[in-house]
Each structure stands twice: as structure tokens, then as C-alpha cells.
Design a protein around this motif. Structure first.
Motif, PDB file in Angstrom:
ATOM      1  N   LEU A 133      46.334  56.324  71.737  1.00  0.00           N
ATOM      2  CA  LEU A 133      47.490  57.000  72.342  1.00  0.00           C
ATOM      3  C   LEU A 133      48.073  56.165  73.466  1.00  0.00           C
ATOM      4  N   LEU A 134      47.216  55.647  74.344  1.00  0.00           N
ATOM      5  CA  LEU A 134      47.692  54.867  75.486  1.00  0.00           C
ATOM      6  C   LEU A 134      48.226  53.506  75.064  1.00  0.00           C
ATOM      7  N   ASP A 135      47.689  52.954  73.989  1.00  0.00           N
ATOM      8  CA  ASP A 135      48.114  51.623  73.544  1.00  0.00           C
ATOM      9  C   ASP A 135      49.421  51.648  72.753  1.00  0.00           C
ATOM     10  N   ASP A 136      49.770  52.809  72.226  1.00  0.00           N
ATOM     11  CA  ASP A 136      50.962  52.906  71.380  1.00  0.00           C
ATOM     12  C   ASP A 136      52.225  52.779  72.235  1.00  0.00           C
ATOM     13  N   PRO A 137      53.049  51.741  72.025  1.00  0.00           N
ATOM     14  CA  PRO A 137      54.248  51.590  72.852  1.00  0.00           C
ATOM     15  C   PRO A 137      55.255  52.713  72.665  1.00  0.00           C
ATOM     16  N   LYS A 138      55.115  53.480  71.592  1.00  0.00           N
ATOM     17  CA  LYS A 138      56.014  54.613  71.374  1.00  0.00           C
ATOM     18  C   LYS A 138      55.671  55.796  72.271  1.00  0.00           C
ATOM     19  N   THR A 139      54.461  55.812  72.802  1.00  0.00           N
ATOM     20  CA  THR A 139      54.077  56.869  73.739  1.00  0.00           C
ATOM     21  C   THR A 139      54.671  56.555  75.099  1.00  0.00           C
ATOM     22  N   ARG A 140      55.605  57.364  75.557  1.00  0.00           N
ATOM     23  CA  ARG A 140      56.287  57.109  76.820  1.00  0.00           C
ATOM     24  C   ARG A 140      55.943  58.129  77.903  1.00  0.00           C
ATOM     25  N   ILE A 141      55.496  59.310  77.502  1.00  0.00           N
ATOM     26  CA  ILE A 141      55.159  60.357  78.466  1.00  0.00           C
ATOM     27  C   ILE A 141      53.868  61.034  78.022  1.00  0.00           C
ATOM     28  N   VAL A 142      52.915  61.172  78.957  1.00  0.00           N
ATOM     29  CA  VAL A 142      51.704  61.950  78.727  1.00  0.00           C
ATOM     30  C   VAL A 142      51.666  63.045  79.781  1.00  0.00           C
ATOM     31  N   VAL A 143      51.608  64.286  79.337  1.00  0.00           N
ATOM     32  CA  VAL A 143      51.601  65.428  80.245  1.00  0.00           C
ATOM     33  C   VAL A 143      50.217  66.056  80.235  1.00  0.00           C
ATOM     34  N   CYS A 144      49.554  66.063  81.397  1.00  0.00           N
ATOM     35  CA  CYS A 144      48.250  66.708  81.531  1.00  0.00           C
ATOM     36  C   CYS A 144      48.481  68.122  82.052  1.00  0.00           C
ATOM     37  N   CYS A 145      48.119  69.113  81.267  1.00  0.00           N
ATOM     38  CA  CYS A 145      48.385  70.491  81.647  1.00  0.00           C
ATOM     39  C   CYS A 145      47.110  71.312  81.521  1.00  0.00           C
ATOM     40  N   GLY A 146      47.125  72.482  82.136  1.00  0.00           N
ATOM     41  CA  GLY A 146      45.962  73.360  82.140  1.00  0.00           C
ATOM     42  C   GLY A 146      45.968  74.201  83.392  1.00  0.00           C
ATOM     43  N   SER A 147      45.037  75.116  83.501  1.00  0.00           N
ATOM     44  CA  SER A 147      44.980  75.977  84.671  1.00  0.00           C
ATOM     45  C   SER A 147      44.489  75.190  85.882  1.00  0.00           C
ATOM     46  N   GLY A 148      44.584  75.798  87.051  1.00  0.00           N
ATOM     47  CA  GLY A 148      44.203  75.105  88.278  1.00  0.00           C
ATOM     48  C   GLY A 148      42.698  74.875  88.387  1.00  0.00           C
ATOM     49  N   GLY A 149      42.323  73.772  89.038  1.00  0.00           N
ATOM     50  CA  GLY A 149      40.924  73.501  89.329  1.00  0.00           C
ATOM     51  C   GLY A 149      40.095  72.976  88.184  1.00  0.00           C
ATOM     52  N   VAL A 150      40.728  72.425  87.146  1.00  0.00           N
ATOM     53  CA  VAL A 150      39.970  71.926  85.995  1.00  0.00           C
ATOM     54  C   VAL A 150      39.930  70.402  85.940  1.00  0.00           C
ATOM     55  N   GLY A 151      40.539  69.729  86.933  1.00  0.00           N
ATOM     56  CA  GLY A 151      40.486  68.271  86.958  1.00  0.00           C
ATOM     57  C   GLY A 151      41.690  67.583  86.364  1.00  0.00           C
ATOM     58  N   LYS A 152      42.852  68.234  86.373  1.00  0.00           N
ATOM     59  CA  LYS A 152      44.052  67.598  85.807  1.00  0.00           C
ATOM     60  C   LYS A 152      44.431  66.340  86.574  1.00  0.00           C
ATOM     61  N   THR A 153      44.387  66.403  87.912  1.00  0.00           N
ATOM     62  CA  THR A 153      44.806  65.254  88.727  1.00  0.00           C
ATOM     63  C   THR A 153      43.926  64.038  88.453  1.00  0.00           C
ATOM     64  N   THR A 154      42.623  64.239  88.432  1.00  0.00           N
ATOM     65  CA  THR A 154      41.702  63.136  88.162  1.00  0.00           C
ATOM     66  C   THR A 154      41.908  62.592  86.753  1.00  0.00           C
ATOM     67  N   THR A 155      42.097  63.483  85.790  1.00  0.00           N
ATOM     68  CA  THR A 155      42.327  63.049  84.412  1.00  0.00           C
ATOM     69  C   THR A 155      43.609  62.232  84.301  1.00  0.00           C
ATOM     70  N   ALA A 156      44.685  62.711  84.935  1.00  0.00           N
ATOM     71  CA  ALA A 156      45.956  61.979  84.884  1.00  0.00           C
ATOM     72  C   ALA A 156      45.814  60.597  85.518  1.00  0.00           C
TER      73      ALA A 156
END
Length: 447
Positions: free
Chosen positions: A32-55
Motif C-alpha cells: 500500500l505504501l509503495d504504490d505510487p497511486k496511493t496518495r492519501i491514507v486515512v487512519c480512523c477509529g475511536s479515541g485512545g486506540v493509537g491512531k496518532t502513533t499508527t499514522a
């Protein structure tokens, strides 16, 4: 203590469940990260599950694999800046130093009010923009209106994508009460700006001249009394001044919201749902998965964060508790080679001594070998109880995960083990990125 058949069965099935997860529903983020066609990755989920660290970990991994990346976070705790070695983040992307490879990593933290100000300044002439920015109603709206943060996150995403300066944009969605707020906020704010009351308040400015003044004098006088009682006279005046000045930008809000919404549906966008192995977090993740499907938005998988593991998974909770009880009270089982006189000994069954009260063994002297042995037994029993609690926690997490996968077998998943501490530097983010990649031996050992 009698074993729980259900938990014993789950413990026996654990290796098979782990193999089934890794072989059938494994998410690999590297393609997914290597594909040049991927331009936006949205990390979503409820609060306190580690979205910021994952992003942040995804952004760093993509940059070190050769892409030019910007990570947009909405987390006010500033953990992202600290982990990336930046004193502070603001509304302007800043280059992160210390990355490896040929790519670049930039990071920024959404300034909700500043983004709103930029929208006003970009879509109004200087005099009107100054009037809007100074308006008390606007200041209140831009600082705390429900959904403003989520809407401005969408605005900023649209701005970053329009600049076409980065190969990849990674978005950490706002820490909302509900993960769905990120998708609903643009429509809510657009509905407010296009609402009946706002259109009515804006009508005098649209009519202009004598017609506008006549409407203002007749129509507004009919509702000023009621609205004045509800809102307060000064607030009503501020609202009227605000909507008159904002008239030329109302359509722009809805248009940009619709454009960004379509951008989220485009093939170059990928949604990653982040959750913890807890009932509420995975229930929220299930809602989000269903909503993304209903809105035709591209979901690539789920990151299950902070999964606990054990290096002694073959020792079930029941066996650990039984061993702990035996160590805590050696009279429960015969530990002295079957000597006569012990409870349930064949030599005493049926004899007159069998009904005599059992004599407690004298306490060993402090510091004696027997006392040292009893201390070791107590410590071992405590560790066994801790292990039993850990195995029960693993069983609960496994049941929760399996309920989600049974409901959504089509969703690819990657598990990230719980770490002993917070991530506070690039090395920690790099480690998380490694664990997000498929077929990592570190992860399978923790499952």
C-alpha cells in the motif's frame, strides 16, 4: 478450583487461531505504501486506540521507502512532535530530520481556528475578511462549534492535496466521541450554513438596496423579538453581521466539503481503521467499516493495536491457578511422598485416627531452608496467578477479535503487540512500522 471448559478449549485452540489469522486475513501495509497511486491514507477509529502513533509510523515507513510524505495530526497532546524530534507542530508542514532512505517526512498539527481563518481570507476580499475575523459570532463558531474540528481537518486535507507537493498524505483523524464524526462533520456544518435560519438572516444582504432594507425593516422586525429572547439581542446582531459578511463564502463551504468527500472516495485514497482488542473499540470499528462500505470509500484493512501476548501460552490459566493453590497450601495434595497421617492417606482411611483433627505443621524458623523454600513458593504462586490473569486477558481479546472477524471476514487485519511504554522517538516509530508489515516474526511471537 475446577477448570473452565470453555477457557480450556480456547487455550487449546490458540495456536490454530493464530495460524488462521495470519494465513487468511493478514494485512501487509508495504504494498500500500509503495504504490505510487496511493496518495492519501486515512487512519480512523475511536479515541485512545493509537491512531496518532499508527499514522506517524506509517508516514515514517513510507518516507524511508522512498516517498515524500506529510503526516497531518489532530492530536493536541503533541506526542507526534516529540516522537519526531520536533519542538512543536503547527499549521505549517515541518521537515522531520533523522529519517533514513531517499524519501522525505514532513509533519504538521491542525490548528482548527487558523485553518478557518485561512478559508475566510482565501474567499473574501481583505475588508470583508477583516470584518468576519473580528466578528464575535465567527470567533465563537471557529473555536468551538460542534463538528468544526472535523470539518477543518477535511479543509486542510483538501488544501494539502491541491498543492500536489507530497507523494503521500497520512491523516490522523480527530479524537472524536465517535469515529463517524469525521465523515459526518462536513455535511453537518454545510447543513448549518445552508440552513433555513441562516438563509433567512442572509436574505437582506442578497436582496440589497431598498428591497433589502425593506425586508430587513419588515421581515426581521417580526422575528427579532423572538430571536432576541432566544439568542440575546447582541448575539443576534453579531449573527446578522456575520452572515452578511460571509454571504459570498457560504457556497464555497459546501462545494469544498463535497469535493473533499469525493476525494475520500477516489481510488488513490485508502482507509485504515485502527482499534484496540476491546469490545467498545471494535464495535466502533465495525460501525466504521459498514459506513465506509455504504459510502463506497476504499477500506484496506484494520490495525488491531496493543494486543497482549505471552511467552508461556501453553500454560493455561486453570493449570496456573491450580499450581498456585498447591504452592500456597501444600496440604491440598500429598507432597511428602505418601507418608501416613496425611489427609486422604490409605493408611488412615477407615481407622479411628481418620476423624481426629489435623495438626498444623509448625512454622519454619525465619531464615531456615524451609522458610526460604516457603518464600520461593509464595513468590512462584503470585507469578502463576499473574500469568493466569494474563491468559484470561488474552482469551477475552481473542473472543472480541473473533467476533469482529466473524462479522467482517472480508476485512484484512494486522495485529500490533502491546509495548511496555509509549513511543517517544523515531526508533520507536520505526519499530511500530516494522510490526505493521506482514510476516514479522516479532508479531507472531506475541499473539
Amino acid at each position: 478450583m475446577s477448570p473452565d471448559p470453555a477457557e480450556a478449549s480456547e487455550a487449546a485452540q490458540e495456536p490454530e487461531q493464530a495460524r488462521r489469522l495470519s494465513s487468511a486475513r493478514e494485512l501487509d501495509v508495504d504494498p500500500l505504501l509503495d504504490d505510487p497511486k496511493t496518495r492519501i491514507v486515512v487512519c480512523c477509529g475511536s479515541g485512545g486506540v493509537g491512531k496518532t502513533t499508527t499514522a506517524a509510523a506509517l508516514g515514517l515507513r513510507a518516507a524511508e521507502r522512498g516517498r515524500k510524505v506529510v503526516v497531518l495530526t489532530i492530536d493536541p497532546a503533541k506526542r507526534l512532535a516529540q516522537s519526531m524530534g520536533i519542538d512543536s507542530l503547527d499549521n505549517v508542514p515541518r521537515r522531520v530530520k533523522g529519517t533514513e532512505g531517499d524519501g522525505e517526512l514532513h509533519a504538521m498539527m491542525l490548528d482548527m481556528k487558523r485553518t478557518f481563518d485561512e478559508v475566510v481570507e482565501a474567499h473574501a476580499d481583505p475588508a470583508r475578511a477583516a470584518a468576519i475575523l473580528a466578528n464575535p459570532f465567527y470567533q465563537s463558531l471557529s473555536a468551538g462549534f460542534a463538528g468544526t474540528q472535523e470539518y477543518m481537518a477535511m479543509e486542510k486535507l483538501g488544501q494539502l492535496r491541491a498543492r500536489d507537493e507530497w507523494d503521500l498524505i497520512v491523516v490522523d483523524t480527530p479524537p472524536s466521541r465517535s469515529a463517524l464524526d469525521f465523515l459526518d462533520a462536513p455535511k453537518r456544518l454545510g447543513s448549518f450554513l445552508d440552513g433555513r435560519l441562516i438563509r433567512l438572516l442572509t436574505a437582506p444582504a442578497k436582496l440589497g438596496g431598498r428591497a433589502g432594507m425593506a425586508f430587513l425593516n419588515v421581515g426581521m422586525s417580526m422575528m427579532t423579538g423572538t430571536l432576541g429572547k432566544l439568542l440575546g439581542g447582541q448575539l443576534l446582531k453579531d449573527v446578522q453581521t456575520f452572515v452578511a459578511a460571509m454571504d459570498t463564502t457560504f457556497g464555497g463551504f459546501r462545494t469544498r466539503a463535497d469535493a473533499t468527500y469525493k476525494l475520500l472516495q477516489a481510488p488513490g485514497t485508502a482507509f485504515l481503521v485502527v482499534a484496540a482488542p476491546e469490545r467498545d473499540a471494535l464495535r466502533e470499528a465495525a460501525y466504521f467499516v459498514e459506513r465506509l462500505a455504504a459510502e463506497s470509500m476504499p477500506l484496506v484493512g484494520l490495525v488491531l493495536n496493543r494486543v497482549h501476548g505471552s511467552g508461556a501460552g501453553r500454560l493455561s490459566a486453570e493449570r496456573a491457578l491450580a499450581a498456585a493453590e498447591n504452592l500456597a497450601d501444600p496440604r491440598i495434595v500429598d507432597q511428602a511422598g505418601g507418608k501416613a497421617g496425611h489427609r486422604n492417606s490409605p493408611d488412615t482411611q477407615g481407622s479411628s485416627q481418620s476423624s481426629a483433627p489435623e495438626t498444623a505443621a509448625p512454622a519454619p524458623e525465619e531464615g531456615s531452608p524451609a522458610d526460604t523454600e516457603r518464600s520461593v513458593d509464595r513468590l512462584t504462586a503470585g507469578l502463576l496467578r499473574l500469568h493466569a490473569e494474563r491468559m484470561r486477558l488474552l482469551a477475552r481479546e481473542r473472543r472480541t477479535r473473533d467476533r469482529f472477524t466473524a462479522r467482517h471476514p472480508e476485512v484484512a487485519m494486522v495485529e500490533v503487540p502491546a509495548l511496555p511504554g509509549d513511543v517517544h522517538d523515531l526508533a520507536g516509530l520505526r519499530d511500530i512500522g516494522d510490526r505493521l508489515a506482514a510476516q514479522r516474526p516479532e508479531r507472531t511471537e506475541h499473539i
